[in-house]
Every structure is written in C-alpha cells, then in structure tokens.
Design a protein around this motif. Structure first.
Motif, mmCIF file in Angstrom:
data_model
loop_
_atom_site.group_PDB
_atom_site.id
_atom_site.type_symbol
_atom_site.label_atom_id
_atom_site.label_comp_id
_atom_site.label_asym_id
_atom_site.label_seq_id
_atom_site.Cartn_x
_atom_site.Cartn_y
_atom_site.Cartn_z
ATOM 1 N N UNK A 175 47.362 16.307 -72.360
ATOM 2 C CA UNK A 175 46.016 16.379 -72.926
ATOM 3 C C UNK A 175 45.052 15.579 -72.057
ATOM 4 N N UNK A 176 43.798 15.959 -72.123
ATOM 5 C CA UNK A 176 42.745 15.245 -71.413
ATOM 6 C C UNK A 176 42.210 14.148 -72.328
ATOM 7 N N UNK A 177 42.415 12.901 -71.939
ATOM 8 C CA UNK A 177 42.008 11.787 -72.808
ATOM 9 C C UNK A 177 40.650 11.209 -72.432
ATOM 10 N N UNK A 178 40.206 11.421 -71.204
ATOM 11 C CA UNK A 178 38.890 10.954 -70.766
ATOM 12 C C UNK A 178 38.268 12.037 -69.894
ATOM 13 N N UNK A 179 36.950 12.210 -70.013
ATOM 14 C CA UNK A 179 36.264 13.252 -69.263
ATOM 15 C C UNK A 179 35.038 12.685 -68.547
ATOM 16 N N UNK A 180 34.770 13.283 -67.403
ATOM 17 C CA UNK A 180 33.552 12.981 -66.640
ATOM 18 C C UNK A 180 33.442 11.483 -66.329
ATOM 19 N N UNK A 181 34.488 10.950 -65.741
ATOM 20 C CA UNK A 181 34.569 9.523 -65.430
ATOM 21 C C UNK A 181 34.280 9.304 -63.949
ATOM 22 N N UNK A 182 33.422 8.346 -63.659
ATOM 23 C CA UNK A 182 33.075 8.040 -62.271
ATOM 24 C C UNK A 182 34.142 7.154 -61.634
ATOM 25 N N UNK A 238 26.987 16.542 -65.198
ATOM 26 C CA UNK A 238 25.948 16.292 -66.194
ATOM 27 C C UNK A 238 26.388 16.677 -67.603
ATOM 28 N N UNK A 239 27.610 17.130 -67.733
ATOM 29 C CA UNK A 239 28.116 17.550 -69.046
ATOM 30 C C UNK A 239 28.153 16.373 -70.021
ATOM 31 N N UNK A 240 27.708 16.610 -71.229
ATOM 32 C CA UNK A 240 27.774 15.599 -72.281
ATOM 33 C C UNK A 240 29.148 15.679 -72.933
ATOM 34 N N UNK A 241 29.888 14.591 -72.881
ATOM 35 C CA UNK A 241 31.257 14.560 -73.399
ATOM 36 C C UNK A 241 31.234 14.124 -74.861
ATOM 37 N N UNK A 242 31.890 14.892 -75.696
ATOM 38 C CA UNK A 242 31.927 14.577 -77.121
ATOM 39 C C UNK A 242 33.327 14.296 -77.634
ATOM 40 N N UNK A 243 34.346 14.852 -76.989
ATOM 41 C CA UNK A 243 35.714 14.657 -77.475
ATOM 42 C C UNK A 243 36.552 13.969 -76.410
#
Length: 273
Positions: A175-182, A238-243
């Motif tokens: 599963x993806x636990x974190x998204x859009x991380x720098x 630029x995606x807004x991460x919600x989950x």
C-alpha cells in the motif's frame, strides 16, 4: 553719359562690393571651439551592489564568488547589500553557506544564506516540516533515478498472515502510505552533481515530512519488509493528497482498500479485514 554705360558701371560696382564681402568672410577666422574638460555627472545615480561573481551551488561556501557592481539606485530592491550601507560585507560573507542555488550576476541577499550557528539541513526545512531518513537501494528507488527535490510516493510492503496469531506468512500486502513527498537529500548530496548526471544510487533518502507523516514512516519502518520510493511526474506534484497511512498512528481501523498478493493472485480487501 549713355544709359548703357551707367547700367554697366552699376553692375560692376555691385559685383565689386559682393566680391569684397565674400573675401572678408573668407579671411575671418572661425570662432574658437570651447572644450569643457570637466566631467559631467551621469544622468542616472549609481550605487555599488554586492553580486555573485560566479555560480554557487546549494550548500556550498560563497568564497571568492563576490564582487561590487554598479547598479542604478532606482533598481536597488529591499534586501540588496550596498557598499554604502555595508562596506565590509564582501569580506564578511565569504565564509557564508548558500541556503539555495545562486547564480552569476545575481544580487546577494542575506536570507539566501545560512545563519551563523545553524545547520544546513535545519535551515532549508520549511516551517512545520521534519527531515526523516529512510534506507533505500537501487531496486527500491526507481533504479537510482530519484534525486534531491524530486517528489515521491512511499510504498510499504509487508507479509500478511491468515490465522491472526502470528502464524506463517500467507502472502504480501502492499500500500502507498505517503504521497507527494519531497526528497531533501540522497545520502549527503542535496542537489545534482556539477556534470548534471541524473543517476545516483544512494543508501539513504532524507524526506521532507509533516510531524504526522514522520510518525507514519517511523512505524512503517518497523513493520514493513520493504519501503519503496516511487518517483512522481513533475505535473503530478501539485496534487492535493487526502489519503495516507494515518491508521498506522491513529489507532483507528484501516481506511480504503489494500491489495493482497497471495499465491501469485492479486485481490483487494476492505479496510480493517
């Protein structure tokens, strides 16, 4: 006297007078040319501004890449360092470290430098963010193509069991636990090398996280068999991460679905199952 003689005499007199005037004009010297050797002041008032005399990479010492340069006073913005206001700045700032990349000809501003007594990593972190390191390898970091300032998703893979009592592993859950991380750094490198090589295989990636995300990845590191960094396209940053994997630290049940790989078959099960 005959009229014709009078006319001829008059013409001769007029011609003589004209010739004499022309001769007088030609013999008169031209008026002297006055040369003003006094230096005239420029129409635009200039001031000396401290600028970069060469490129300075992020994290590098400014060194001798500084010089005073004349700028129009009207174009000097707030934050520029002028010789009039700070005459010793060129010598004082040679040992400063660049917080961000700076380029030749750019006016130097103090907010782009690391303050005295500050560490580099803490100085480049935005307010409210945390830097957390996680181990990586070529097969878990897009083949080594992930570099500082790229954005990634963090994918957790762990073994699953069916008896609920710590029995033998029966498959894997991913599963993806974190998204859009720098990505802040790969090992100790905080930007591309001078030759612009896009491949660097490191052992550790330092990620820019919120306090909640820092807790999530800390828990994931303990329970996961593998953490994988998935490189995101630039257009997706630029995606807004919600989950995200908040359930790992919230104490609540799982949200959404998870993908289970069992005996080569892929299936999705509901959260909390």
């Amino acid at each position: 006297m005959a009229p014709s003689r009078v006319i001829i005499l008059g013409v001769a007199v007029v011609t003589a007078i004209g010739a004499g005037y022309v001769a007088k004009r030609m013999s008169t010297p031209p008026p002297p040319v006055v040369i003003d050797n006094r230096a005239s002041e420029p129409a635009i008032r200039l001031e000396e501004v401290l600028v970069l005399d060469g490129d300075v990479p992020m994290g590098a010492v400014v060194g001798d890449q500084l010089a005073w340069q004349s700028w129009p006073s009207d174009n000097i913005a707030d934050g520029f360092i002028t010789r009039e206001s700070d005459p010793t700045a060129l010598d004082e700032l040679q040992g400063a470290i660049a917080r961000v990349p700076m380029y030749e000809g750019e006016p130097l501003r103090r907010f782009k430098l690391i303050g005295e007594g500050q560490s580099f990593m803490s100085s480049i972190l935005p307010a409210g963010k945390r830097a957390v390191a996680t181990r990586i390898a070529a097969d878990t970091s897009a083949g080594g193509f992930i570099l500082p300032n790229d954005f990634v998703d963090v994918i957790m893979t762990r073994r699953s069991t069916t008896d609920g009592g710590g029995g033998a592993a029966d498959g894997f859950v991913t599963e993806t636990i974190l998204k859009n991380i720098r990505v802040l750094a790969i090992d100790q490198a905080i930007q591309e090398d001078e030759e612009g090589r896009r491949v660097r295989v490191g052992d550790t990636a330092t990620l820019e996280l919120t306090p909640q995300q820092a807790e999530i990845i800390t828990v994931a590191q303990q329970m996961a068999d593998r953490l994988t960094l998935a490189l995101r396209a630039v257009v997706d940053t630029q995606e807004v991460v919600e989950d995200e994997g908040d359930y790992l630290v919230s104490g609540q049940g799982r949200r959404g679905t998870v993908r289970m790989i069992k005996s080569g078959e892929v299936s999705e099960v509901g959260a909390g199952k």
